[in-house]
Design a protein around this motif. Sequence first.
Motif, PDB file in Angstrom:
ATOM      1  N   GLY A 229     -16.591 -34.626 -15.362  1.00  0.00           N
ATOM      2  CA  GLY A 229     -17.149 -33.301 -15.592  1.00  0.00           C
ATOM      3  C   GLY A 229     -16.340 -32.179 -14.987  1.00  0.00           C
ATOM      4  O   GLY A 229     -16.877 -31.105 -14.693  1.00  0.00           O
ATOM      5  N   GLU A 230     -15.026 -32.401 -14.797  1.00  0.00           N
ATOM      6  CA  GLU A 230     -14.198 -31.372 -14.169  1.00  0.00           C
ATOM      7  C   GLU A 230     -13.827 -30.252 -15.136  1.00  0.00           C
ATOM      8  O   GLU A 230     -13.395 -29.193 -14.720  1.00  0.00           O
ATOM      9  N   ARG A 231     -13.950 -30.495 -16.449  1.00  0.00           N
ATOM     10  CA  ARG A 231     -13.736 -29.427 -17.420  1.00  0.00           C
ATOM     11  C   ARG A 231     -14.432 -29.781 -18.728  1.00  0.00           C
ATOM     12  O   ARG A 231     -14.827 -30.932 -18.965  1.00  0.00           O
ATOM     13  N   ASP A 232     -14.589 -28.776 -19.583  1.00  0.00           N
ATOM     14  CA  ASP A 232     -15.262 -28.971 -20.859  1.00  0.00           C
ATOM     15  C   ASP A 232     -14.273 -29.468 -21.912  1.00  0.00           C
ATOM     16  O   ASP A 232     -13.062 -29.241 -21.821  1.00  0.00           O
ATOM     17  N   PHE A 233     -14.812 -30.128 -22.937  1.00  0.00           N
ATOM     18  CA  PHE A 233     -14.007 -30.605 -24.044  1.00  0.00           C
ATOM     19  C   PHE A 233     -14.284 -29.771 -25.291  1.00  0.00           C
ATOM     20  O   PHE A 233     -15.362 -29.184 -25.432  1.00  0.00           O
ATOM     21  N   PRO A 234     -13.329 -29.702 -26.229  1.00  0.00           N
ATOM     22  CA  PRO A 234     -13.512 -28.906 -27.446  1.00  0.00           C
ATOM     23  C   PRO A 234     -14.700 -29.414 -28.271  1.00  0.00           C
ATOM     24  O   PRO A 234     -14.974 -30.618 -28.308  1.00  0.00           O
ATOM     25  N   PRO A 235     -15.406 -28.504 -28.951  1.00  0.00           N
ATOM     26  CA  PRO A 235     -16.545 -28.913 -29.787  1.00  0.00           C
ATOM     27  C   PRO A 235     -16.174 -29.960 -30.829  1.00  0.00           C
ATOM     28  O   PRO A 235     -16.966 -30.873 -31.105  1.00  0.00           O
ATOM     29  N   ALA A 236     -14.992 -29.841 -31.445  1.00  0.00           N
ATOM     30  CA  ALA A 236     -14.586 -30.801 -32.466  1.00  0.00           C
ATOM     31  C   ALA A 236     -14.482 -32.210 -31.890  1.00  0.00           C
ATOM     32  O   ALA A 236     -14.799 -33.202 -32.569  1.00  0.00           O
ATOM     33  N   PHE A 237     -14.042 -32.324 -30.639  1.00  0.00           N
ATOM     34  CA  PHE A 237     -13.949 -33.622 -29.977  1.00  0.00           C
ATOM     35  C   PHE A 237     -15.344 -34.145 -29.651  1.00  0.00           C
ATOM     36  O   PHE A 237     -15.652 -35.315 -29.898  1.00  0.00           O
ATOM     37  N   LEU A 238     -16.194 -33.282 -29.097  1.00  0.00           N
ATOM     38  CA  LEU A 238     -17.547 -33.702 -28.730  1.00  0.00           C
ATOM     39  C   LEU A 238     -18.337 -34.146 -29.961  1.00  0.00           C
ATOM     40  O   LEU A 238     -19.166 -35.062 -29.867  1.00  0.00           O
ATOM     41  N   ARG A 239     -18.083 -33.515 -31.091  1.00  0.00           N
ATOM     42  CA  ARG A 239     -18.819 -33.860 -32.311  1.00  0.00           C
ATOM     43  C   ARG A 239     -18.552 -35.291 -32.744  1.00  0.00           C
ATOM     44  O   ARG A 239     -19.391 -35.925 -33.395  1.00  0.00           O
ATOM     45  N   ARG A 240     -17.391 -35.823 -32.377  1.00  0.00           N
ATOM     46  CA  ARG A 240     -17.028 -37.171 -32.786  1.00  0.00           C
ATOM     47  C   ARG A 240     -17.436 -38.225 -31.769  1.00  0.00           C
ATOM     48  O   ARG A 240     -17.123 -39.407 -31.933  1.00  0.00           O
ATOM     49  N   CYS A 241     -18.107 -37.808 -30.710  1.00  0.00           N
ATOM     50  CA  CYS A 241     -18.506 -38.734 -29.651  1.00  0.00           C
ATOM     51  C   CYS A 241     -20.024 -38.815 -29.543  1.00  0.00           C
ATOM     52  O   CYS A 241     -20.739 -37.872 -29.892  1.00  0.00           O
ATOM     53  N   VAL A 242     -20.496 -39.945 -29.046  1.00  0.00           N
ATOM     54  CA  VAL A 242     -21.879 -40.072 -28.592  1.00  0.00           C
ATOM     55  C   VAL A 242     -21.849 -39.886 -27.075  1.00  0.00           C
ATOM     56  O   VAL A 242     -21.048 -40.523 -26.389  1.00  0.00           O
ATOM     57  N   ARG A 243     -22.711 -39.022 -26.562  1.00  0.00           N
ATOM     58  CA  ARG A 243     -22.622 -38.642 -25.156  1.00  0.00           C
ATOM     59  C   ARG A 243     -23.685 -39.352 -24.319  1.00  0.00           C
ATOM     60  O   ARG A 243     -24.850 -39.449 -24.700  1.00  0.00           O
ATOM     61  N   LEU A 244     -23.253 -39.839 -23.151  1.00  0.00           N
ATOM     62  CA  LEU A 244     -24.140 -40.504 -22.205  1.00  0.00           C
ATOM     63  C   LEU A 244     -23.890 -39.939 -20.816  1.00  0.00           C
ATOM     64  O   LEU A 244     -22.770 -40.025 -20.310  1.00  0.00           O
ATOM     65  N   ALA A 245     -24.913 -39.355 -20.214  1.00  0.00           N
ATOM     66  CA  ALA A 245     -24.817 -38.816 -18.861  1.00  0.00           C
ATOM     67  C   ALA A 245     -25.511 -39.779 -17.897  1.00  0.00           C
ATOM     68  O   ALA A 245     -26.730 -39.970 -17.973  1.00  0.00           O
TER      69      ALA A 245
END
Length: 321
Positions: A229-245
């Motif tokens: 979580g040291e920096r944000d990722f581009p929306p296009a990259f996040l859209r292609r991922c399933v996120r787990l916190a």
Amino acid sequence: MSSAPSAGDWRIFRGDGVRRPVTMPPAPPWRRFRPPAGQDWRESTPLPYLISHLHADVVNAALHLRRPLLVTGPAGTGKSSLARAIAHELALEPLLRWSVNSRSSVQEALYQYDAIGRLRETTLSRDRGEPEPSIGSFIRLGALGTALVPGSAPRVLLVDEMDKGDVDLPNDLLTVFEEGVFEIPELVRLPEESSRIDVLTADGGASVTVERGRVQCAEFPVVIITSNGERDFPPAFLRRCVRLALPVPDEEQLRAIVSAHLGEGALDEMDDLLHAFLRRRSPGELATDQLLNAVFLRACGVDLDAEGLLDAVLHQLTGAV
């Protein structure tokens, strides 16, 4: 003649300059790098991984969707261990790992070509009147490239600490993640009679055949990407991922983790250590494995009080040392 410290004396190093060959004590379970003698690594059981049903469902969603799983959380919450647990439970070992740093590139993760080595070996072969070595001997697929090689089952790839990489790295991965294919230009340019070349993989000395310089996965690999979580990722990259916190474990979860790694008996004398750990902990400051280290030392007979032990083992992960 070897001698071990006397009963109750856990001090191997004494700082008095006297030479004493000793028998090293057993390492913690999480610091053992080989299975027991005579046991194949495929038969060895990794350390248990504890995960809630809710978080396991997110993992399953990524598996069904064939999308990368982006795992975030403070240090010590088990992000990297999750990839090993998935590879073991789904019998998709060995795990492939790409540890990202500030100099990492998609190119190196896909393949590396040793042009200088090829030139040197080709010159030597010509001087000796021997056949030139195959170009495939100088191409090695990286972890990502190896994961994309078609096989009977998908591979599990851990992309560790993505946020350590260059700001453009996530965008550079988009095409690979979307299409599951890449080309090796040095092989694409070869004549038709050399269209099938054996190249090395990230699996030690193993090799695979690449046809016309193109590697196309049959099934998208299981990709686990970790981030602190040291920096944000581009929306296009996040859209292609399933996120787990992954959250910071609470007291009940910490007890379960200690029990799973060190046995029920380790819980008997850890209350003071656990309470001191909880007092000092804040997100990003202490990691769960530090508590495991402290409990393990206590079980080994370390004769320090809880606070003194924590000062040595449970140091903050941020700020000055």
